[in-house]
Scaffold this motif. Structure first.
Motif, PDB file in Angstrom:
ATOM      1  N   SER A   1       1.324  15.865  10.344  1.00  0.00           N
ATOM      2  CA  SER A   1       1.823  15.526   8.813  1.00  0.00           C
ATOM      3  C   SER A   1       0.494  14.647   7.918  1.00  0.00           C
ATOM      4  O   SER A   1       0.339  14.848   6.887  1.00  0.00           O
ATOM      5  N   MET A   2      -0.067  13.765   8.870  1.00  0.00           N
ATOM      6  CA  MET A   2      -1.044  12.908   8.360  1.00  0.00           C
ATOM      7  C   MET A   2      -2.032  13.658   8.017  1.00  0.00           C
ATOM      8  O   MET A   2      -2.737  13.497   6.536  1.00  0.00           O
ATOM      9  N   LEU A   3      -2.714  14.367   8.579  1.00  0.00           N
ATOM     10  CA  LEU A   3      -3.843  15.369   8.373  1.00  0.00           C
ATOM     11  C   LEU A   3      -3.519  16.162   7.153  1.00  0.00           C
ATOM     12  O   LEU A   3      -4.562  16.427   6.402  1.00  0.00           O
TER      13      LEU A   3
ATOM     14  N   ASP B   1      -5.582  16.473  -2.777  1.00  0.00           N
ATOM     15  CA  ASP B   1      -6.572  16.214  -3.698  1.00  0.00           C
ATOM     16  C   ASP B   1      -6.371  14.538  -4.229  1.00  0.00           C
ATOM     17  O   ASP B   1      -7.328  13.912  -4.378  1.00  0.00           O
ATOM     18  N   TYR B   2      -5.093  14.283  -4.558  1.00  0.00           N
ATOM     19  CA  TYR B   2      -4.810  12.933  -4.902  1.00  0.00           C
ATOM     20  C   TYR B   2      -5.552  11.821  -3.893  1.00  0.00           C
ATOM     21  O   TYR B   2      -5.769  10.691  -4.311  1.00  0.00           O
ATOM     22  N   VAL B   3      -5.775  12.092  -2.503  1.00  0.00           N
ATOM     23  CA  VAL B   3      -6.159  10.950  -1.454  1.00  0.00           C
ATOM     24  C   VAL B   3      -7.794  11.025  -2.017  1.00  0.00           C
ATOM     25  O   VAL B   3      -8.141   9.860  -1.949  1.00  0.00           O
TER      26      VAL B   3
ATOM     27  N   VAL C   1      -0.602   7.809   1.319  1.00  0.00           N
ATOM     28  CA  VAL C   1      -0.744   8.891   2.473  1.00  0.00           C
ATOM     29  C   VAL C   1       0.697   8.552   3.239  1.00  0.00           C
ATOM     30  O   VAL C   1       1.482   9.462   3.573  1.00  0.00           O
ATOM     31  N   LEU C   2       0.917   7.442   3.787  1.00  0.00           N
ATOM     32  CA  LEU C   2       2.008   7.264   4.826  1.00  0.00           C
ATOM     33  C   LEU C   2       3.294   7.575   4.275  1.00  0.00           C
ATOM     34  O   LEU C   2       3.895   8.252   5.014  1.00  0.00           O
TER      35      LEU C   2
ATOM     36  N   VAL D   1      -5.218   3.128   0.713  1.00  0.00           N
ATOM     37  CA  VAL D   1      -5.084   4.230   0.374  1.00  0.00           C
ATOM     38  C   VAL D   1      -3.976   5.030   1.514  1.00  0.00           C
ATOM     39  O   VAL D   1      -3.114   5.840   1.055  1.00  0.00           O
ATOM     40  N   VAL D   2      -3.961   4.570   2.639  1.00  0.00           N
ATOM     41  CA  VAL D   2      -3.199   5.057   3.855  1.00  0.00           C
ATOM     42  C   VAL D   2      -1.742   4.463   3.643  1.00  0.00           C
ATOM     43  O   VAL D   2      -0.885   5.255   3.527  1.00  0.00           O
ATOM     44  N   LEU D   3      -1.707   3.126   3.323  1.00  0.00           N
ATOM     45  CA  LEU D   3      -0.335   2.693   3.218  1.00  0.00           C
ATOM     46  C   LEU D   3       0.264   3.014   1.799  1.00  0.00           C
ATOM     47  O   LEU D   3       1.609   3.056   2.014  1.00  0.00           O
TER      48      LEU D   3
END
Length: 314
Positions: free
Chosen positions: A203-205, A211-213, A231-232, A226-228
């Motif tokens: 799911s993370m991959l 695109d927004y990442v 993404v997360l 970005v991750v917190l």
């Protein structure tokens, strides 16, 4: 939201009715007479007929089923053939043990799977990623009863740190409860963690490739931000379903683990009821497990709408 909950409750009621019908019909196919099993080898015909009449087994099957439904609506699930106690009382006695084991195992699994799955996705192709995938494959492949036996031999037999079996209520003695729940929860939790790690990583991959990442990273935001923030939260939305399914399965009772560790939960109760042909207890346990599954699914649907505003509740 209120209309959604009401509609789901009505749907759940229909599912429960279907579960009771299927279980009732399947029990009729089981060979053997439960009344003879309850009475043992020596009994007189009067006692036998009296017990059959008390359990309603002398009535036609249609009458038996609708009588069971009528009593179940008032919370009366019948009386155990084996002990003579109310089934509702027996099932509710076992529920706290199952709840404590299931919740502890899921929390243990999340403590392992969340950081491992996130690190594996963030460092795809690295040593951490390969180690996480090996752990996931190992946990899924190895039988839980084997891990339980190895845990008993090591932590109870060799090291003597933990008791090999038994149960103490959390409200009675929290310290002793923790020592008794550690081994069975870790055994079940390792299997659950292996499953969750794979889902969290995938799911993370998937979210990291959006695109927004890439846009957030191009703006100069730090990787942790970005991750917190981006993404997360999105990655964990599908993981919620997997966690809920695992929790519901554990609430249904892990029969092998509960028997291995002498844990007095719903799984052990179901196992004993099948052996003793105690049909009322078996029906009550299955009905409770089905209700728990439906309740968890309802909570997941509500949580979906809270996690992702794009999901509408209709």
């Amino acid at each position: 939201m209120a209309r959604f909950v009401i509609r789901r409750l009505l749907q759940s009621t229909i599912v429960l009715l279907g579960v009771t019908l299927v279980v009732f019909l399947l029990l009729q196919l089981v060979p053997g007479d439960p009344v003879r099993v309850a009475l043992g080898t020596r009994f007189d015909p009067q006692t036998y007929e009296a017990l059959r009449a008390r359990a309603g087994l002398d009535q036609p099957l249609v009458v038996q089923y609708f009588d069971y439904l009528r009593r179940a609506l008032t919370g009366d699930l019948g009386v155990s053939f084996r002990s003579g106690r109310p089934v509702t009382e027996i099932v509710l006695e076992r529920l706290p043990a199952t709840l404590s084991l299931a919740v502890t195992a899921v929390l243990f699994a999340l403590l392992i799977a969340l950081p491992l799955g996130i690190l594996s996705a963030m460092r795809s192709g690295s040593f951490v990623d390969h180690a996480a995938r090996v752990f996931s494959q190992f946990g899924v492949s190895v039988p839980d009863f084997w891990m339980g036996i190895m845990g008993i031999l090591l932590f109870a037999g060799v090291l003597g740190w933990l008791p090999p079996s038994g149960y103490v209520a959390l409200t009675e003695d929290p310290a002793r409860w923790a020592s008794h729940v550690a081994l069975p929860a870790a055994t079940v939790g390792l299997v659950t963690a292996s499953i969750l790690t794979r889902f969290i990583r995938s799911s993370m991959l998937e979210v990291l490739s959006e695109d927004y990442v890439r846009t957030a990273e191009a703006k100069g935001l730090r990787t942790r931000v970005v991750v917190l923030r981006h993404v997360l939260r999105n990655a964990l939305i599908p993981v919620v379903t997997v966690v809920a399914v695992q929790l519901a399965s554990l609430l249904g009772g892990v029969i092998v683990i509960e028997v291995l560790f002498a844990w007095p939960g719903i799984g052990r109760l179901t196992f004993d009821a099948v052996q003793a042909r105690d049909y009322p207890v078996l029906q009550g346990a299955v009905l409770l497990v089905a209700a728990l599954f439906l309740l968890v699914n309802l909570l997941v649907d509500i949580l979906y709408a809270r996690l992702d505003p794009r999901i509408t509740v209709k």
